[in-house]
Each structure stands twice: as structure tokens, then as C-alpha cells.
Design a protein around this motif. Structure first.
Motif, PDB file in Angstrom:
ATOM      1  N   ALA A 237       0.824  -1.213   0.000  1.00  0.00           N
ATOM      2  CA  ALA A 237       0.000   0.000   0.000  1.00  0.00           C
ATOM      3  C   ALA A 237       0.858   1.263   0.000  1.00  0.00           C
ATOM      4  O   ALA A 237       0.566   2.219  -0.734  1.00  0.00           O
ATOM      5  CB  ALA A 237      -0.932  -0.012   1.207  1.00  0.00           C
ATOM      6  N   GLU A 238       1.936   1.268   0.796  1.00  0.00           N
ATOM      7  CA  GLU A 238       2.753   2.478   0.907  1.00  0.00           C
ATOM      8  C   GLU A 238       3.595   2.726  -0.334  1.00  0.00           C
ATOM      9  O   GLU A 238       3.825   3.885  -0.713  1.00  0.00           O
ATOM     10  CB  GLU A 238       3.651   2.379   2.134  1.00  0.00           C
ATOM     11  N   LEU A 239       4.073   1.660  -0.978  1.00  0.00           N
ATOM     12  CA  LEU A 239       4.961   1.817  -2.133  1.00  0.00           C
ATOM     13  C   LEU A 239       4.241   1.580  -3.461  1.00  0.00           C
ATOM     14  O   LEU A 239       4.902   1.549  -4.514  1.00  0.00           O
ATOM     15  CB  LEU A 239       6.148   0.849  -2.018  1.00  0.00           C
ATOM     16  N   ALA A 240       2.918   1.451  -3.410  1.00  0.00           N
ATOM     17  CA  ALA A 240       2.108   1.251  -4.616  1.00  0.00           C
ATOM     18  C   ALA A 240       2.576   0.022  -5.399  1.00  0.00           C
ATOM     19  O   ALA A 240       2.802   0.072  -6.617  1.00  0.00           O
ATOM     20  CB  ALA A 240       2.128   2.496  -5.503  1.00  0.00           C
ATOM     21  N   LEU A 241       2.701  -1.078  -4.706  1.00  0.00           N
ATOM     22  CA  LEU A 241       3.142  -2.326  -5.321  1.00  0.00           C
ATOM     23  C   LEU A 241       1.972  -3.292  -5.440  1.00  0.00           C
ATOM     24  O   LEU A 241       0.976  -3.192  -4.707  1.00  0.00           O
ATOM     25  CB  LEU A 241       4.250  -2.976  -4.486  1.00  0.00           C
ATOM     26  N   THR A 242       2.092  -4.232  -6.333  1.00  0.00           N
ATOM     27  CA  THR A 242       1.124  -5.314  -6.450  1.00  0.00           C
ATOM     28  C   THR A 242       1.677  -6.570  -5.771  1.00  0.00           C
ATOM     29  O   THR A 242       2.857  -6.621  -5.394  1.00  0.00           O
ATOM     30  CB  THR A 242       0.828  -5.622  -7.927  1.00  0.00           C
ATOM     31  N   SER A 243       0.838  -7.577  -5.647  1.00  0.00           N
ATOM     32  CA  SER A 243       1.305  -8.840  -5.086  1.00  0.00           C
ATOM     33  C   SER A 243       2.378  -9.462  -5.970  1.00  0.00           C
ATOM     34  O   SER A 243       3.316 -10.098  -5.481  1.00  0.00           O
ATOM     35  CB  SER A 243       0.126  -9.811  -4.934  1.00  0.00           C
ATOM     36  N   GLN A 244       2.259  -9.255  -7.290  1.00  0.00           N
ATOM     37  CA  GLN A 244       3.276  -9.756  -8.207  1.00  0.00           C
ATOM     38  C   GLN A 244       4.610  -9.047  -7.985  1.00  0.00           C
ATOM     39  O   GLN A 244       5.684  -9.675  -8.069  1.00  0.00           O
ATOM     40  CB  GLN A 244       2.821  -9.577  -9.660  1.00  0.00           C
ATOM     41  N   ASP A 245       4.541  -7.768  -7.683  1.00  0.00           N
ATOM     42  CA  ASP A 245       5.773  -7.026  -7.391  1.00  0.00           C
ATOM     43  C   ASP A 245       6.449  -7.572  -6.140  1.00  0.00           C
ATOM     44  O   ASP A 245       7.679  -7.749  -6.109  1.00  0.00           O
ATOM     45  CB  ASP A 245       5.470  -5.535  -7.208  1.00  0.00           C
ATOM     46  N   MET A 246       5.673  -7.846  -5.112  1.00  0.00           N
ATOM     47  CA  MET A 246       6.259  -8.402  -3.889  1.00  0.00           C
ATOM     48  C   MET A 246       6.834  -9.793  -4.140  1.00  0.00           C
ATOM     49  O   MET A 246       7.866 -10.159  -3.576  1.00  0.00           O
ATOM     50  CB  MET A 246       5.216  -8.470  -2.780  1.00  0.00           C
ATOM     51  N   GLY A 247       6.179 -10.544  -5.017  1.00  0.00           N
ATOM     52  CA  GLY A 247       6.745 -11.841  -5.384  1.00  0.00           C
ATOM     53  C   GLY A 247       8.094 -11.696  -6.071  1.00  0.00           C
ATOM     54  O   GLY A 247       9.019 -12.488  -5.822  1.00  0.00           O
ATOM     55  N   THR A 248       8.235 -10.676  -6.893  1.00  0.00           N
ATOM     56  CA  THR A 248       9.515 -10.426  -7.560  1.00  0.00           C
ATOM     57  C   THR A 248      10.575  -9.981  -6.558  1.00  0.00           C
ATOM     58  O   THR A 248      11.757 -10.343  -6.688  1.00  0.00           O
ATOM     59  CB  THR A 248       9.343  -9.361  -8.653  1.00  0.00           C
ATOM     60  N   VAL A 249      10.176  -9.220  -5.557  1.00  0.00           N
ATOM     61  CA  VAL A 249      11.114  -8.810  -4.510  1.00  0.00           C
ATOM     62  C   VAL A 249      11.663 -10.037  -3.787  1.00  0.00           C
ATOM     63  O   VAL A 249      12.879 -10.150  -3.540  1.00  0.00           O
ATOM     64  CB  VAL A 249      10.422  -7.845  -3.519  1.00  0.00           C
ATOM     65  N   TRP A 250      10.791 -10.982  -3.462  1.00  0.00           N
ATOM     66  CA  TRP A 250      11.250 -12.215  -2.817  1.00  0.00           C
ATOM     67  C   TRP A 250      12.087 -13.060  -3.765  1.00  0.00           C
ATOM     68  O   TRP A 250      13.055 -13.707  -3.344  1.00  0.00           O
ATOM     69  CB  TRP A 250      10.046 -13.020  -2.305  1.00  0.00           C
ATOM     70  N   LEU A 251      11.750 -13.037  -5.050  1.00  0.00           N
ATOM     71  CA  LEU A 251      12.557 -13.750  -6.036  1.00  0.00           C
ATOM     72  C   LEU A 251      13.976 -13.183  -6.070  1.00  0.00           C
ATOM     73  O   LEU A 251      14.955 -13.940  -6.187  1.00  0.00           O
ATOM     74  CB  LEU A 251      11.919 -13.656  -7.414  1.00  0.00           C
ATOM     75  N   ALA A 252      14.085 -11.858  -5.970  1.00  0.00           N
ATOM     76  CA  ALA A 252      15.414 -11.234  -5.961  1.00  0.00           C
ATOM     77  C   ALA A 252      16.226 -11.709  -4.760  1.00  0.00           C
ATOM     78  O   ALA A 252      17.430 -11.989  -4.874  1.00  0.00           O
ATOM     79  CB  ALA A 252      15.271  -9.710  -5.938  1.00  0.00           C
ATOM     80  N   TRP A 253      15.569 -11.831  -3.617  1.00  0.00           N
ATOM     81  CA  TRP A 253      16.284 -12.285  -2.408  1.00  0.00           C
ATOM     82  C   TRP A 253      16.786 -13.719  -2.600  1.00  0.00           C
ATOM     83  O   TRP A 253      17.961 -14.011  -2.369  1.00  0.00           O
ATOM     84  CB  TRP A 253      15.360 -12.216  -1.193  1.00  0.00           C
ATOM     85  N   TYR A 254      15.910 -14.614  -3.006  1.00  0.00           N
ATOM     86  CA  TYR A 254      16.293 -16.023  -3.114  1.00  0.00           C
ATOM     87  C   TYR A 254      17.271 -16.257  -4.249  1.00  0.00           C
ATOM     88  O   TYR A 254      18.130 -17.148  -4.154  1.00  0.00           O
ATOM     89  CB  TYR A 254      15.043 -16.890  -3.292  1.00  0.00           C
ATOM     90  N   THR A 255      17.177 -15.476  -5.310  1.00  0.00           N
ATOM     91  CA  THR A 255      18.149 -15.623  -6.393  1.00  0.00           C
ATOM     92  C   THR A 255      19.547 -15.240  -5.927  1.00  0.00           C
ATOM     93  O   THR A 255      20.524 -15.963  -6.161  1.00  0.00           O
ATOM     94  CB  THR A 255      17.743 -14.759  -7.601  1.00  0.00           C
ATOM     95  N   GLY A 256      19.648 -14.087  -5.255  1.00  0.00           N
ATOM     96  CA  GLY A 256      20.946 -13.681  -4.720  1.00  0.00           C
ATOM     97  C   GLY A 256      21.482 -14.676  -3.706  1.00  0.00           C
ATOM     98  O   GLY A 256      22.678 -14.998  -3.712  1.00  0.00           O
ATOM     99  N   TYR A 257      20.595 -15.182  -2.872  1.00  0.00           N
ATOM    100  CA  TYR A 257      20.998 -16.143  -1.838  1.00  0.00           C
ATOM    101  C   TYR A 257      21.521 -17.437  -2.457  1.00  0.00           C
ATOM    102  O   TYR A 257      22.533 -17.992  -2.012  1.00  0.00           O
ATOM    103  CB  TYR A 257      19.796 -16.427  -0.945  1.00  0.00           C
ATOM    104  N   ALA A 258      20.849 -17.915  -3.504  1.00  0.00           N
ATOM    105  CA  ALA A 258      21.246 -19.176  -4.123  1.00  0.00           C
ATOM    106  C   ALA A 258      22.502 -19.025  -4.974  1.00  0.00           C
ATOM    107  O   ALA A 258      23.436 -19.833  -4.880  1.00  0.00           O
ATOM    108  CB  ALA A 258      20.092 -19.715  -4.975  1.00  0.00           C
ATOM    109  N   VAL A 259      22.539 -17.998  -5.798  1.00  0.00           N
ATOM    110  CA  VAL A 259      23.633 -17.848  -6.753  1.00  0.00           C
ATOM    111  C   VAL A 259      24.959 -17.604  -6.059  1.00  0.00           C
ATOM    112  O   VAL A 259      26.014 -18.076  -6.509  1.00  0.00           O
ATOM    113  CB  VAL A 259      23.317 -16.722  -7.756  1.00  0.00           C
ATOM    114  N   PHE A 260      24.935 -16.905  -4.934  1.00  0.00           N
ATOM    115  CA  PHE A 260      26.192 -16.517  -4.292  1.00  0.00           C
ATOM    116  C   PHE A 260      26.648 -17.474  -3.203  1.00  0.00           C
ATOM    117  O   PHE A 260      27.556 -17.158  -2.437  1.00  0.00           O
ATOM    118  CB  PHE A 260      26.080 -15.086  -3.737  1.00  0.00           C
TER     119      PHE A 260
END
Length: 247
Positions: free
Chosen positions: A32-55
Motif C-alpha cells: 500500500a505504501e509503495l504502490a506495489l502489487t502482489s506480483q511485485d512483492m513476489g519479484t522482490v522475494w525472487l530477488a532475495w532467493y536468487t541472490g541467496y542461491a547464486v552466491f
């Protein structure tokens, strides 16, 4: 001292899991505060897990080059600082980049922990140490949901993230002061030479070969490699055939 090390590793595991789960409870408020959708939040979590796995592999290289203690201190300070700065994000891109970088920094926690446990604990104790770390993972994830839910309301989600950075930095300072370098402690205990770890020992000297005895008649008794049979040479200086006889 190895159980002191284990206690610190379990503590930082709980802290890391509380930090990494911090966006799950206030996700709707963040949207609500950052005008994001649920899909956007899913991408944010994808960024976390991708960085965590790749590195994971680069983090292992860093732990090997620096040692588990310096590497883990650096990773803990970095991911805690990034946790605090995530609250400063003003949109999707900033949130995804900062949260993804936090995942990159947290990729080093368990490669460092595994290296420290392997260098410090005997082989018969390493399964217990691994179980303690697994228990801390589950406990930290459960605590994160409960604690974040209790704090959300009295504190905003950026304030919660800033507060969660404090235990990580405090842990790094205490770990640096209290716990000796695990690899150095393991070498002094003899873990690298296999004492108490189940590692193979260096081969010892081979079997002693008995010297042939010379009977009173001057002939030589030759030990047979095929069993208890021995042979008597026909003459002391002869290289001819030997008559086999039983000992």
C-alpha cells in the motif's frame, strides 16, 4: 570452546532468519505504501532467493580465503546494515535491489558455519552441531512471524527493519571478541591430523621382516611367504635349491 562457537552460530542463525522473514508480515502495508502489487512483492522475494542461491559458491570461496570467522563477521555486518536500509526504499526497484543484496550477504552464513563446525568438532559431534543449526533455523523463522506481528503497530515496518539490524551488528562484535578463529583452534586440537575426527592416519612403518637364523650345521633357514613352511638351504654358500620342511 567449540560449544561456545556453536552457541554463537545458533544465535546468528536465529537472528538471520528473523531478519530474512521481516517483510512477510507487513507485506500488505508495504504494497500500500509503495504502490506495489502482489506480483511485485513476489519479484522482490525472487530477488532475495536468487541472490541467496547464486552466491553460495562465491561465499564459500570467501570463507576459504579469509577463514570462517572473518568472513562470517563481514557477512553479518553487511546483511544487517542492508536490512536497516531496506526501509529507505521508495519504490519497487529500490526495494528489490536492496532486498536482493541482503540475500547475497546472507548466502555466506551457512558455508561459514559448516567450515567452522568441520574445523572444530570431532566427526562424532558434527551431526549434533548440524542438528542444532537446523533447530535454530526453524526457531528463527517462527520467532520472526511472532515478533514482527507484535512490533507492527507500535513501530512502522521501516522501524522494525532498523531495529532488526541491531542484534546482527551486536552479535558480530561479540563474536569477534569472544570466539577464537575456528581453523586455528582446530589445528591446535589436531583435527587436521585426524586426532579425534575419524580422519585417516598417516601409514606407520611396515611389518618387521625377521632375519633368517643359521642352524648349527651352517645351513640357512629361509622364511617362506606361503605359510609356516621353511626351507633349509643345502649349503651355506649355495644358491641352489632348498629343501622345504615344516617349522
Amino acid at each position: 570452546m567449540r560449544y561456545t562457537l556453536l552457541a554463537f552460530l545458533c544465535a546468528v542463525t536465529v537472528i538471520a532468519y528473523i531478519q530474512r522473514s521481516a517483510l512477510s508480515v507487513p507485506s500488505k502495508q508495504i504494497e500500500a505504501e509503495l504502490a506495489l502489487t502482489s506480483q511485485d512483492m513476489g519479484t522482490v522475494w525472487l530477488a532475495w532467493y536468487t541472490g541467496y542461491a547464486v552466491f553460495q559458491l562465491p561465499a564459500g570461496w570467501v570463507a576459504h580465503r579469509l577463514g570462517s570467522k572473518p568472513a562470517l563477521i563481514g557477512f553479518a555486518v553487511t546483511w544487517s546494515a542492508l536490512t536497516a536500509t531496506v526501509g529507505a526504499a521508495t519504490g519497487f526497484t529500490g526495494l528489490a535491489v536492496l532486498w536482493g543484496l541482503m540475500g547475497v550477504a546472507q548466502s555466506g552464513i551457512f558455508v561459514c558455519a559448516a567450515k567452522a563446525v568441520g574445523a572444530t568438532f570431532r566427526s562424532t559431534e558434527q551431526a549434533f552441531a548440524s542438528g542444532a543449526l537446523q533447530c535454530s533455523m526453524a526457531g528463527g523463522a517462527a520467532l520472526s512471524v511472532y515478533v514482527t506481528g507484535q512490533l507492527l503497530g507500535p513501530l512502522t515496518w521501516p522501524e522494525i527493519l532498523a531495529a532488526y539490524a541491531v542484534p546482527g551488528i551486536a552479535w558480530a562484535a561479540a563474536f569477534a571478541l569472544v570466539v577464537p578463529r575456528p581453523e586455528g583452534a582446530g589445528a591446535r586440537r589436531g583435527t587436521r591430523t585426524g586426532r579425534g575426527t575419524g580422519a585417516p592416519r598417516a601409514p606407520g612403518p611396515g611389518p618387521v621382516v625377521p632375519v633368517a637364523h643359521r642352524p648349527a650345521d651352517g645351513s640357512a633357514l629361509c622364511n617362506s611367504s606361503n605359510g609356516p613352511a621353511r626351507s633349509r638351504c643345502s649349503s651355506p654358500g649355495s644358491r641352489g635349491t632348498c629343501k622345504s620342511r615344516r617349522a
